[in-house]
Design an enzyme around this catalytic site. Structure first.
Site, PDB file in Angstrom:
ATOM      1  N   SER A 561       2.093   0.949  -1.673  1.00  0.00           N
ATOM      2  CA  SER A 561       2.988   1.233  -0.546  1.00  0.00           C
ATOM      3  C   SER A 561       4.164   1.442  -0.998  1.00  0.00           C
ATOM      4  O   SER A 561       4.564   1.905  -1.908  1.00  0.00           O
ATOM      5  CB  SER A 561       2.532   0.365   0.706  1.00  0.00           C
ATOM      6  OG  SER A 561       3.244   0.960   1.879  1.00  0.00           O
ATOM      7  N   HIS A 676      -4.604   3.504   4.827  1.00  0.00           N
ATOM      8  CA  HIS A 676      -3.462   3.027   4.028  1.00  0.00           C
ATOM      9  C   HIS A 676      -3.527   1.562   3.884  1.00  0.00           C
ATOM     10  O   HIS A 676      -3.454   0.815   2.544  1.00  0.00           O
ATOM     11  CB  HIS A 676      -2.216   3.064   4.803  1.00  0.00           C
ATOM     12  CG  HIS A 676      -0.909   2.643   3.946  1.00  0.00           C
ATOM     13  ND1 HIS A 676      -0.727   3.213   3.028  1.00  0.00           N
ATOM     14  CD2 HIS A 676       0.058   1.646   4.150  1.00  0.00           C
ATOM     15  CE1 HIS A 676       0.465   2.716   2.135  1.00  0.00           C
ATOM     16  NE2 HIS A 676       0.989   1.820   3.053  1.00  0.00           N
TER      17      HIS A 676
END
Length: 709
Positions: A561, A676
């Protein structure tokens, strides 16, 4: 109730021996898809390219004889039945979401507090997600539940498809153990909902045209009544498309008080708060600073954490914990805690008998309990000491209960649950996870190094007690450095099994941009100041060399991320420092991130391309645009997810495609499911982590045969 918040076919390439260091072959330039093609996330041509890359990476890494061992090791810890049943609490119950080999998607279940604290709790299954998925033919992922106080019979169960951020809300009866026919049901959207009463919800979601922000989140809050269609919902507040998100929340205290708040997030860090009166239907803007967080509701007062200095009669410093009366015109705060420059507040929770806070000093934790002194604005503080080199997190608390649970864990200390008696200010261990890897002979140490500007930066090193400082220790080094998030000691059993047990060293940097020393530490790494974070990371890498821990040939880095962006920058700014680089679910095209997936919501962290000064910095550090043909890069391992609707897979695809155009080698793996945060499928997690473990072993361990596989 709080929200309870990568299978490929192996190809037989028998020519690959386990000890060979074989870089992946770059995709030929003439078959690299265009940007336009790769931006079509579910487009056939793009997915054909993804599948080809996945097959190529699997062929190169699964052929290694260690792959199956790594896979089995990770799978075993992901499915371990002895893992800690992390609780939540509300309505007098203890809740838990449980996954094991027999329940890969998991079971939402409940028990009593007394039962939970026994060795073998009597769990009552509420909802089996595996059965639900099979019955309805959908890839459901449990994202939490919000239960109506005080008895928690009626709950909004939150489900997503394949782990997306977008979700479905469905009303569930915990007595009858079923979804309520004709009950509340909110279809697929990025959304938030909160119970106002038994028959009323406050909801922000995609209501149709002109109701979603540029970041892809809702900005219209409406009242949804039981039995009425969503189309009849009355709007009570509307933000603007330039906001990040507008969302409702309803808080309760131990005295039966309730307060409904509409939170308008102007950007990732600044918010406005309005109290909604359901009787008059009026909204009252609270006189609060924009950079703060509401942490709970205690005896009619909001408990907040300041992320900026606030002058309100006197000066309250950023990082302080305050209690404020939302109906008082003066709103004179009570001060619970004010940090010095070594301290920061982490988790904060409210119980019926006081406020709990986890406080870190030089990245070492303690617990503080605050009791209000009747008739006064002062609060009594009790400090509870904790072991060093561990993390503490408030796992559950409830305004109707006088107790709470705290999770304590370290890099080599399995998670433990401690019950905190808030009235007495005492804590006792009630549960612990059996060790999931062999940590015998391992130690954790905290080191410090001066960054490029002289600021001291801490980092943790996990290593064997009998290690040799000969610069040949294989090191996996990670950090995050963003969004005011602290990177604290965590028990990663997969790293333990595939890395630490085999002699690897694990290093975690507490670089600027994170929250390890409060808001100021974060702000020092925001926007153009973000170079501080990148310099901090490089400084730790060099310090590992100076201390004789690892030279460049034995140093690998990993991040995901925002940490994936960090890895991309370190890959392009300092390719000479690293032998292996793992770049996970990353942001890499910083010239266009604002128009990619939910990227617009992070401009407050990274900067705006529309601002000349910020544009210059973003262009200088953007990993995709900084790739050069004449630079010798390490061979990276890039992973992402097709279903990631937060960062999206396009950043990673474009980066890999650009490497291919430049004739550079890389490994690429894109999970076809999972969001995610990652897949919830244990077998797919084991597959992806096993690929990483082979990659790291070949890159950092095989070269001098110092460690036998």
């Amino acid at each position: 109730m709080r929200h309870i918040l990568l299978a490929m076919t192996s190809l037989a390439w028998t020519a690959l021996a386990g000890a060979m260091v074989l870089p992946a072959r770059a995709t030929p330039v003439d078959v690299t898809p265009s940007r336009t093609v790769l931006e079509q996330v579910e487009g056939k041509e793009a997915l054909d390219w993804v599948k080809a890359q996945n097959n190529r990476t699997a062929a190169l890494l699964q052929a290694d004889p260690r792959y199956q061992s790594f896979y089995r090791s990770v799978l075993s810890v992901e499915q371990a039945s002895g893992r800690l049943p992390l609780p939540d609490q509300s309505g007098g119950k203890v809740w838990n979401f449980w996954q094991d080999a027999a329940h890969s998607k998991g079971i939402w279940r409940a028990t009593t507090r007394a039962s939970f604290e026994t060795a073998d709790p009597d769990w009552v299954n509420e909802l089996d997600i595996d059965s639900l998925s099979k019955q309805e033919g959908r890839d459901w992922v449990f994202q939490g539940a919000d239960c109506l106080a005080p008895d928690a019979r009626h709950c909004l169960v939150i489900l997503s498809l394949s782990g997306e951020d977008a979700s479905f809300y469905r009303e569930f009866d915990t007595v009858d153990k079923k979804f309520i026919p004709g009950g509340f049901e909110l279809p697929h959207s990025k959304q938030r909902a909160a119970w106002l009463d038994r028959d009323t919800l406050l909801v922000s979601r995609d209501w149709g045209p002109d109701t979603m922000t540029r970041s892809g989140y809702p900005f219209s809050v409406r009242v949804v009544k039981r039995g009425e269609p969503l189309a009849a919902a009355k709007e009570i507040y509307r933000g603007t498309p330039d906001d990040m998100i507008v969302e409702p929340q309803v808080l309760h205290d131990s005295q039966g008080g309730q307060i409904a708040i509409i939170q308008r997030n102007l950007d990732f860090f600044r918010s406005e708060y309005r109290v909604y009166d359901p009787v008059t239907q009026n909204l009252h803007l609270l006189n609060l600073p924009q950079k703060m967080r509401i942490e709970g509701y205690y005896a009619g007062k909001l408990v907040i954490r300041l992320d900026q200095d606030w002058k309100q009669g006197r000066l309250y410093r950023q990082g302080s914990i305050l209690a404020v009366d939302p109906v008082s015109a003066k709103m004179q705060p009570d001060l619970l805690f004010a940090p010095d420059r070594h301290e920061t507040t982490a988790d904060i929770g409210v119980t019926s008998r006081g406020v709990i806070a986890v406080i870190y000093r030089d990245v070492q934790p303690s617990i503080r309990v605050y009791h209000a002194v009747e008739g006064k604005t002062q609060w009594h503080e009790t400090t509870i000491s904790l072991p060093s080199n561990v993390s503490a997190s408030l796992q559950s608390s409830d305004p109707s209960e006088s107790w709470a649970t705290v999770k304590i864990e370290g890099y080599i200390e399995p998670p433990q649950l401690w019950t905190l008696d808030v009235t007495a200010g005492r804590i006792r261990k009630t549960k612990e996870t059996p060790a999931l890897f062999d940590a015998k002979g391992l130690v954790t140490e905290e080191y410090w190094v001066k960054s490029s500007d002289g600021v001291s930066v801490p980092y943790f090193v996990v290593h064997r007690r009998d290690w040799k400082l000969n610069s040949h220790n294989p090191v996996l080094f990670t950090a995050y450095g963003g969004f005011d998030l602290s990177y604290l000691p965590t028990y990663y059993a997969d790293i333990g099994k595939t890395w630490l047990e085999r002699g690897g060293v694990y290093v975690v940097g507490n670089i600027r941009g994170g929250g390890e020393f409060g808001p100021a530490w974060h702000e020092a790494g925001m926007k153009s100041g973000r170079q501080h974070a990148y310099d901090d990371f490089a400084a730790i890498g060099r310090d590992l060399g100076r201390r004789g821990i690892a030279d460049r040939n034995h140093l690998g880095i990993r991040g995901r991320s925002n940490g994936g962006l960090l890895m991309g920058v370190e890959f392009t700014q300092h390719p000479e420092l690293w032998k292996a680089v793992i770049i996970g679910v990353p942001l890499l095209d910083m010239e266009h991130f604002e128009s990619m997936a939910a990227g617009a919501s992070w401009a407050a962290e990274y900067g705006h391309m529309a601002d000349p000064a910020e544009r210059d910095f973003l262009q200088r550090i953007s990993p995709l645009q900084q790739l050069k043909k004449d630079v010798a890069y390490p061979v990276p391992f890039i992973f992402t997810s097709t279903k990631d609707d937060r960062v999206g897979p396009v950043h990673a695809r474009l980066f890999a495609a650009r490497l291919a155009e430049l004739g550079k080698s890389f490994y690429y793996y894109e999970d076809m499911e999972g969001g995610h945060a990652g897949t919830v499928n244990a077998k797919e997690i084991a597959h992806e982590r096993a690929l990483e473990a082979v990659y790291l072993s070949r890159s950092l361990m095989d070269q001098d045969n110092a460690i036998t596989p």
